[in-house]
Design a protein around this motif. Structure first.
Motif, PDB file in Angstrom:
ATOM      1  N   TYR A 127       5.674   4.839   2.919  1.00  0.00           N
ATOM      2  CA  TYR A 127       5.382   6.217   3.316  1.00  0.00           C
ATOM      3  C   TYR A 127       6.341   7.182   2.605  1.00  0.00           C
ATOM      4  O   TYR A 127       7.238   7.748   3.229  1.00  0.00           O
ATOM      5  CB  TYR A 127       5.529   6.377   4.823  1.00  0.00           C
ATOM      6  N   PRO A 128       6.168   7.377   1.303  1.00  0.00           N
ATOM      7  CA  PRO A 128       7.082   8.285   0.593  1.00  0.00           C
ATOM      8  C   PRO A 128       6.868   9.742   0.999  1.00  0.00           C
ATOM      9  O   PRO A 128       5.748  10.147   1.341  1.00  0.00           O
ATOM     10  CB  PRO A 128       6.718   8.062  -0.873  1.00  0.00           C
ATOM     11  N   PHE A 187       0.865  -1.177   0.000  1.00  0.00           N
ATOM     12  CA  PHE A 187       0.000   0.000   0.000  1.00  0.00           C
ATOM     13  C   PHE A 187       0.905   1.231   0.000  1.00  0.00           C
ATOM     14  O   PHE A 187       1.728   1.388   0.910  1.00  0.00           O
ATOM     15  CB  PHE A 187      -0.901   0.028   1.228  1.00  0.00           C
ATOM     16  N   VAL A 188       0.757   2.075  -0.999  1.00  0.00           N
ATOM     17  CA  VAL A 188       1.550   3.303  -1.047  1.00  0.00           C
ATOM     18  C   VAL A 188       0.761   4.399  -0.344  1.00  0.00           C
ATOM     19  O   VAL A 188      -0.202   4.949  -0.883  1.00  0.00           O
ATOM     20  CB  VAL A 188       1.892   3.707  -2.495  1.00  0.00           C
ATOM     21  N   SER A 189       1.169   4.692   0.877  1.00  0.00           N
ATOM     22  CA  SER A 189       0.538   5.746   1.664  1.00  0.00           C
ATOM     23  C   SER A 189       1.319   7.041   1.423  1.00  0.00           C
ATOM     24  O   SER A 189       1.587   7.405   0.285  1.00  0.00           O
ATOM     25  CB  SER A 189       0.533   5.353   3.151  1.00  0.00           C
ATOM     26  N   SER A 190       1.692   7.710   2.474  1.00  0.00           N
ATOM     27  CA  SER A 190       2.415   8.978   2.377  1.00  0.00           C
ATOM     28  C   SER A 190       2.894   9.352   3.774  1.00  0.00           C
ATOM     29  O   SER A 190       2.365   8.847   4.775  1.00  0.00           O
ATOM     30  CB  SER A 190       1.481  10.068   1.835  1.00  0.00           C
ATOM     31  N   GLN A 191       3.883  10.228   3.855  1.00  0.00           N
ATOM     32  CA  GLN A 191       4.252  10.739   5.173  1.00  0.00           C
ATOM     33  C   GLN A 191       3.085  11.498   5.788  1.00  0.00           C
ATOM     34  O   GLN A 191       2.988  11.608   7.008  1.00  0.00           O
ATOM     35  CB  GLN A 191       5.490  11.638   5.067  1.00  0.00           C
ATOM     36  N   ALA A 192       2.166  11.983   4.944  1.00  0.00           N
ATOM     37  CA  ALA A 192       0.945  12.612   5.442  1.00  0.00           C
ATOM     38  C   ALA A 192      -0.022  11.558   5.981  1.00  0.00           C
ATOM     39  O   ALA A 192      -1.076  11.908   6.517  1.00  0.00           O
ATOM     40  CB  ALA A 192       0.274  13.433   4.335  1.00  0.00           C
ATOM     41  N   GLY A 193       0.327  10.281   5.837  1.00  0.00           N
ATOM     42  CA  GLY A 193      -0.431   9.204   6.447  1.00  0.00           C
ATOM     43  C   GLY A 193       0.173   8.780   7.774  1.00  0.00           C
ATOM     44  O   GLY A 193      -0.282   7.826   8.401  1.00  0.00           O
ATOM     45  N   GLN A 194       1.217   9.508   8.203  1.00  0.00           N
ATOM     46  CA  GLN A 194       1.849   9.277   9.507  1.00  0.00           C
ATOM     47  C   GLN A 194       1.664  10.466  10.429  1.00  0.00           C
ATOM     48  O   GLN A 194       1.670  10.321  11.649  1.00  0.00           O
ATOM     49  CB  GLN A 194       3.348   9.013   9.321  1.00  0.00           C
ATOM     50  N   ILE A 195       1.544  11.649   9.845  1.00  0.00           N
ATOM     51  CA  ILE A 195       1.370  12.868  10.629  1.00  0.00           C
ATOM     52  C   ILE A 195       0.364  13.762   9.913  1.00  0.00           C
ATOM     53  O   ILE A 195       0.462  13.995   8.711  1.00  0.00           O
ATOM     54  CB  ILE A 195       2.714  13.609  10.832  1.00  0.00           C
ATOM     55  N   GLY A 196      -0.630  14.232  10.661  1.00  0.00           N
ATOM     56  CA  GLY A 196      -1.610  15.136  10.083  1.00  0.00           C
ATOM     57  C   GLY A 196      -1.050  16.545  10.000  1.00  0.00           C
ATOM     58  O   GLY A 196      -0.523  17.071  10.974  1.00  0.00           O
ATOM     59  N   LEU A 197      -1.151  17.155   8.827  1.00  0.00           N
ATOM     60  CA  LEU A 197      -0.577  18.480   8.605  1.00  0.00           C
ATOM     61  C   LEU A 197      -1.641  19.475   8.157  1.00  0.00           C
ATOM     62  O   LEU A 197      -2.685  19.092   7.612  1.00  0.00           O
ATOM     63  CB  LEU A 197       0.520  18.409   7.543  1.00  0.00           C
TER      64      LEU A 197
END
Length: 359
Positions: free
Chosen positions: A242-243, A197-207
């Protein structure tokens, strides 16, 4: 007798009988320390034995959704360089045809095939299941599924259309659920497989600015953790990538409407190239690693947000334990700088409004 001669025996008489507990405590500390060191060394030695066997891409069938551009296309190219057969899935047929030509240039033998399928993976599960079945009939069972179909929209929460929240959840979340649901039965029957699953660093921290985008990427983490617990007994391993910000057409499009605060926060870290991201995430998926991060910031975020996520090796778990406190301290400085950026932007905006009214 001098005073020094008198004090010496007295001190010795006081220390020797009563200092045995100090020596005992020191000895116990040494024993515990030796045990901890031996335990850590043992974990490092047995860790490779507990890790999954790497998937061989040579001759494997890899399906990549969102494979017509950006990270998805580069992942397909990276897998093709390692001898895989590729199925590219995306909506735009013209982009698929162009992507196919680029991927085919990476062939390492004349037996490899690139198949293109045009479908919206977020709309109709029956249609998604049908095209995955077609791909398996032509190229064999799916060995690795890469869920890379996704989109991004940014803006202030109250300024975004309500439909944007629904659409992003459909594309970024359900667009990964449907293809995954279509391949897991065969993978379980074969007792092997990889799902990314290609998520994002925005899937680790809400900005700031990502109130619609971040939740759709956070959702992939919950799906991946639950799915991994179900699939692990069948030798199927799930990877969440988490790219960071990556130089892709989608990123360029997102920047056109990105709020100032979001753009300034994003600029605190660099922009990666999709080829670099593809190499890292493919390697992690092949190894069966649950988390796949890019760069120092990505590694720190993955360690900080590991929570109850599975680990592929004991070594990985030890690294997370040992670095958690340091990374949390660094993260607090990051959060402070983000808050400062947002406050400055708010003050500048209010001052600008005040100046306009005075005129």
């Amino acid at each position: 007798m001098s005073s020094a001669e008198g004090w010496g025996p007295a001190i010795l008489d006081w220390l020797l009988p009563d200092s045995w507990w100090l020596l005992l405590g020191l000895a116990m500390l040494l024993v515990v320390g030796a045990f901890v060191v031996a335990f850590v060394l043992l974990l490092y030695m047995i860790s490779p034995l507990m890790s999954p066997k790497p998937l061989k891409l040579n001759g494997a069938h890899v399906v990549v959704t969102g494979g017509s551009s950006g990270i998805g296309k580069c992942i397909a190219m990276e897998c093709y360089k390692q001898g895989a057969f590729i199925t590219l899935v995306a909506r735009d047929e013209s982009k698929l045809v162009q992507a196919k030509k680029e991927v085919e240039k990476c062939a390492i033998n004349d037996k490899q095939v690139v198949l293109c399928i045009s479908v919206d993976v977020s709309k109709d599960y029956g249609q998604v299941e049908s095209v995955i079945k077609q791909a398996q009939e032509k190229l064999g069972p799916v060995d690795m599924l890469v869920n890379c179909a996704g989109t991004s929209l940014s803006g202030k929460f109250e300024e975004m259309e309500v439909d944007c929240f629904k659409r992003l959840m459909e594309v970024n979340y359900l667009g990964s659920v449907y293809p995954t649901r279509a391949v897991v039965t065969t993978m379980k029957e074969r007792r092997m497989g990889r799902i990314m699953f290609v998520s994002s660093q925005a899937g680790q921290i809400g900005l700031f600015g990502y109130t619609a985008y971040s939740p759709s990427k956070f959702a992939l983490r919950g799906l991946a953790e639950s799915l991994q617990m179900e699939m692990k007994p069948y030798n199927i391993y799930v990877t969440v990538a988490y790219p960071p910000d990556t130089d892709t057409p989608g990123f360029a499009e997102e920047n056109k409407s990105k709020p100032l605060e979001t753009r300034l926060i994003s600029e605190t870290s660099g922009v990666c190239q999709p080829e670099q991201v593809a190499k890292i995430v493919v390697k992690d998926a092949v190894q069966g690693n649950f988390n796949s991060s890019v760069g120092p910031d990505g590694y720190m975020l993955s360690a900080l947000t590991c929570g109850m996520s599975p680990v592929t090796s004991i070594t990985e778990g030890l690294q997370q334990i040992l670095t958690m406190s340091l990374f949390r301290t660094i993260a607090l400085f990051y959060l402070g700088s983000f808050d400062s950026i947002i406050r400055r932007c708010m003050i500048q905006r209010e001052q600008s409004k005040g100046a306009d009214k005075s005129e």
